[in-house]
Design an enzyme around this catalytic site. Structure first.
Site, mmCIF file in Angstrom:
data_model
loop_
_atom_site.group_PDB
_atom_site.id
_atom_site.type_symbol
_atom_site.label_atom_id
_atom_site.label_comp_id
_atom_site.label_asym_id
_atom_site.label_seq_id
_atom_site.Cartn_x
_atom_site.Cartn_y
_atom_site.Cartn_z
ATOM 1 C CD GLU A 260 13.773 0.368 8.807
ATOM 2 O OE1 GLU A 260 14.257 1.206 9.586
ATOM 3 O OE2 GLU A 260 14.364 -0.662 8.448
ATOM 4 C CE LYS B 284 -1.751 2.660 3.179
ATOM 5 N NZ LYS B 284 -1.814 4.010 2.598
ATOM 6 C CD GLU C 37 10.367 12.004 12.305
ATOM 7 O OE1 GLU C 37 9.338 11.398 12.625
ATOM 8 O OE2 GLU C 37 11.200 11.568 11.491
ATOM 9 C CB CYS D 240 12.658 8.575 8.863
ATOM 10 S SG CYS D 240 13.386 7.480 7.649
#
Lengths: 476, 317
Positions: free
Chosen positions: A256, A182, A387, A290
């Site tokens: 991840e 997906k 983040e 990331c």
């Protein structure tokens, strides 16, 4: 400026985007059983590029059944046969790389310079690399005859849509698994083009299935009882949800997730190259990475000099039309992401950090955020902990190597870090103490299919890439 | 003897050890990162109006050079004529910055460019090896300056530099600068290909600037590796940092191996994005090149007419 560069836009005529896309199941494009459609827009202009199907649980089930059926034959093929398909896919990606680069830039908003020079070469390299492993699995260190897991359900993010697809699909197919993937809600197009490449390569039906849709589609895929492996790259919050869903089942899982990478600059660093590395660390793909080096830890004694250099360098960054070959900074991927960045930056200001951006004109339509630098940041500030996933750098200082290590490790994440020093022994000493999956020395944001990638702590678990990346798709 | 260093750095050249400590205390250079940055700037896409601007700018920055043993006054005269009027078919073409010749050719060059903006540069100081006693080098410089040279291109003693004898190199540059008097500008050639490491090139750049160079120049064009985007980027960083520290602006001249318009534009992009418009002028940036000019002229004709001409539509010298 005396020397103004004229616009140098890459032509978009090379890519032919259909007005509407279905799901790719069992080698065919099919309608979603629910018939719902989503729109995907160009973040740089807000222009609607295409419509695509919102896959529901029934569609996911169809795709998993197709993958299960294909698994029997695919996993029984000799590795050298699977390798042929992967090599063929890799070559088609190279042949169509300009088209795919333009497509990715349109759908994602990142500069053509990056899709052309970074994303696409790496996508092809991953397929080539894992094609090479397909007939050598017995020599990978996981036993004499390691077996595939079965059907892999894979969910990839919007920051590197095609590259993350390659990271997921290439090792899965090389090891004999079949997949249902997906793509992200805001960037489904390159995965759909990849489906076409699978057909072009003559890949057996059902080996690769693409089910588009939003988070609900992903949730249905992860929860499907007949998948053997879940691989997810994305936010830590969603990763935690997935971990809960998968807990107690026999599904294997790799995650991840987010990061808050520390980029540590010692006083004996090669300053000019460190400045480039800092820029590449946080402004590559508008900071939507990331493993971005979003925390700059600079030794106090060179703070002023380094910041002056950094600010001067930021003033030369070119922000604007992502299709322009001279653009360094493109658009933020979505309005939602722009809102998140904006609110975190406001939080940074309200908590007392000092905000700075170069003089920078933002286009009137689309989602844009100027490169931003925060000084006077402390470990206690939100912008040093959360983040941001945008072009925002938080600058902290340290006095000794021990302090640098302590600050770098004082985070809930642990994906990446950078060390800048001319002293080799210091690189080794510091790198060994950093709790991060990747530590770059005198460089940043460099990727290679042979090198494993993954995180500590809330940055997830499991490794992608390299020999280690095979383990996640083998029964070992 | 050294008094050339700007006030802020006057102590640096006090002795061999202070100079060594200073030069070795400069930030290191990471070769991989430096070359990657130079290469990434090389991918800028320069088109239409920007290209036309860059071509004219590049022409105006050329030091049209002939440095052959076989040079004659006739050859130098035609070179001078070309420098003044590079393309007789299009009088809007800018003149080059200078003609660059051996010292004995200075009078011929001076006569050839008389009445124009074109300067005469001379490679004095026992070019290209620099292996002559200082007295000989200084005599060479004085002859050239007396004959009317506006600029002196000197080579440093690479042997002394590589031996770590920095003060000797420094003092020699100071002496040559003195011999240039108040009229001639001094370009200091490092022969970067012989210095072999980027750290050495940065040290040489600072050494040259501390000794009073008006320009720092990569190379003689007589060795295998001459100007490269990476070593020029590094020298641009050095002049930028030097000005930030002392307020003194120094020019940069890549020389040798730059043959095409495409290459020249890449160097201008380096200037534009490293030091900016303060250096985008032939007072502060030069190209040491002989074959570059014709390619620039052909590209210029192409932009003006929409067609490529060919080598016979520009003059051979």
């Amino acid at each position: 400026m005396a020397f103004e560069y004229a616009p140098a836009p890459e032509s978009r005529a090379i890519v032919d985007i259909a007005p509407s896309y279905g799901l790719f199941i069992d080698g065919e494009f099919v309608e979603s059983s629910g018939g719902d459609l989503n729109k995907t827009v160009s973040p740089a202009t807000e222009e609607v590029l295409s419509e695509y199907a919102q896959g529901n649980a029934e569609d996911v089930d169809r795709a998993v059944r197709a993958a299960r059926k294909a698994f029997e034959k695919w996993s029984a093929l000799p590795g050298s046969e699977r390798a042929k398909y992967l090599f063929r896919i890799a070559r088609i990606i190279q042949e169509r790389s300009r088209e795919l680069a333009v497509l990715e830039t349109l759908d994602n908003g990142k500069p053509i310079k990056e899709t052309r020079d970074v994303d696409l070469p790496l996508v092809a390299a991953h397929f080539f690399y894992y094609a090479g492993w397909a007939d050598k699995l017995a020599h990978a260190g996981f036993g004499a005859d390691p077996k595939p897991l079965g059907v892999a359900g894979q969910v990839v993010p919007w920051n590197f849509p095609l590259l993350m697809l390659a990271w997921k699909i290439a090792p899965a197919l090389a090891t004999g698994n079949t997949v249902v993937l997906k793509p992200a809600e805001t960037t489904p197009l390159s995965a759909l083009f990849f489906a076409d490449i699978c057909r072009q390569a003559g890949l057996p039906k059902g080996v690769v299935n693409i089910v588009t849709g939003d988070g609900r589609t992903g949730a249905a895929l992860v929860a499907h009882p007949d998948i053997n492996k879940v691989a997810f790259t994305g936010s830590t919050a969603v990763g935690k949800e997935i971990a809960k869903t998968v807990a107690g089942t026999r599904k294997k899982l790799t995650l991840e997730l987010g990061g808050k990478g520390a980029n540590i600059v010692f006083d004996d660093a090669p300053i000019d190259q460190a400045v480039e590395g800092i820029v590449n660390g946080i402004f590559f793909n508008q900071g939507q990475v990331c493993c971005a080096g979003s925390r700059l830890l600079v030794q106090e004694s060179i703070q002023d000099e380094l910041l002056a250099s950094l600010k001067r360098r930021l003033s030369t960054l070119r922000l604007g039309d992502p299709l322009d070959k001279n653009t360094d900074i493109g658009a933020i991927n979505s309005e939602e992401q722009l809102t998140r960045i904006t609110s975190l930056v406001e939080r940074g200001e309200s908590e007392g950090a000092e905000r700075w951006s170069p003089a920078c004109e933002l286009p009137s339509s689309g989602y844009w955020f100027a490169p931003t630098l925060f000084t006077n940041v402390t470990q206690a500030h939100t912008i040093a902990r959360d983040e941001i996933f945008g072009p925002v750098l938080s600058v902290l200082t340290f006095r000794t190597p021990d302090e640098a290590v302590a600050k770098a490790n004082n985070t809930q994440y642990g994906l990446s870090a950078g060390i800048w020093t001319e002293k080799g022994s210091r690189i080794l000493a510091v790198a060994n103490k950093l709790r991060a999956g990747v530590v770059w020395s005198n460089t940043f944001n460099k990727f290679d299919p042979t090198s494993p990638f993954g995180g500590y702590k809330e940055s997830g678990f499991g490794r992608e890439g390299g020999r280690h990346g095979l383990e996640a798709y083998l029964d070992v | 003897m050294s008094t050339a260093a700007p006030h802020a750095l006057a102590d640096v050249t006090a002795s061999d050890s202070t100079l060594r400590r200073f030069l070795h205390g400069l930030p290191g250079v990471d070769p991989v990162g430096l070359e990657a940055r130079a290469a990434s700037l090389g991918t800028r896409s320069i088109k239409t109006t920007a290209k036309a601007y860059a071509i004219d700018l590049a022409i105006s920055m050329v030091d049209l050079t002939t440095l052959e043993g076989a040079d004659t006054p006739g050859k130098v005269r035609s070179l001078g004529a070309k420098a003044v009027l590079p393309d007789p078919t299009d009088r809007t073409t800018p003149a080059t910055a200078a003609v660059c010749v051996y010292p004995d050719m200075v009078p011929a060059a001076k006569a050839a460019v008389a009445g124009s903006t074109v300067k005469v540069a001379s490679v004095a100081t026992a070019f290209p090896a620099g292996r002559a006693p200082l007295t000989v080098k200084l005599a060479d410089v004085r002859e050239a300056v007396t004959a009317g040279a506006d600029e002196i291109d000197m080579v440093i003693d690479r042997g002394a530099f590589l031996a770590g004898d920095y003060l000797k190199v420094h003092d020699e540059i100071v002496a040559v600068k003195e011999a240039c008097g108040t009229t001639a500008r001094l370009k200091v050639i490092f022969e970067t290909g012989e210095l072999s490491t980027y750290d050495n090139i940065r040290r040489a750049s600072w050494l040259g600037m501390l000794a009073g160079a008006d320009f720092i120049k990569t190379s003689t064009g007589k060795v295998a590796v001459n100007a490269t985007p990476a070593n020029t980027l590094l020298m641009l960083e050095a002049v930028r940092d030097f000005r930030a520290q002392t307020g003194v602006q120094v020019g940069v001249k890549p020389a040798g191996g730059i043959r095409t318009t495409k290459d020249a534009i890449k160097f201008l992009v380096l200037v534009n994005e490293t030091v900016g418009e303060d250096w985008l002028d032939n007072h502060w940036f030069r190209f040491g090149a002989s074959s570059l000019l014709n390619d620039l002229l052909m590209q210029r004709q192409k932009l003006a007419t929409g067609r490529y001409s060919g080598p016979d539509y520009v003059t051979v010298d």
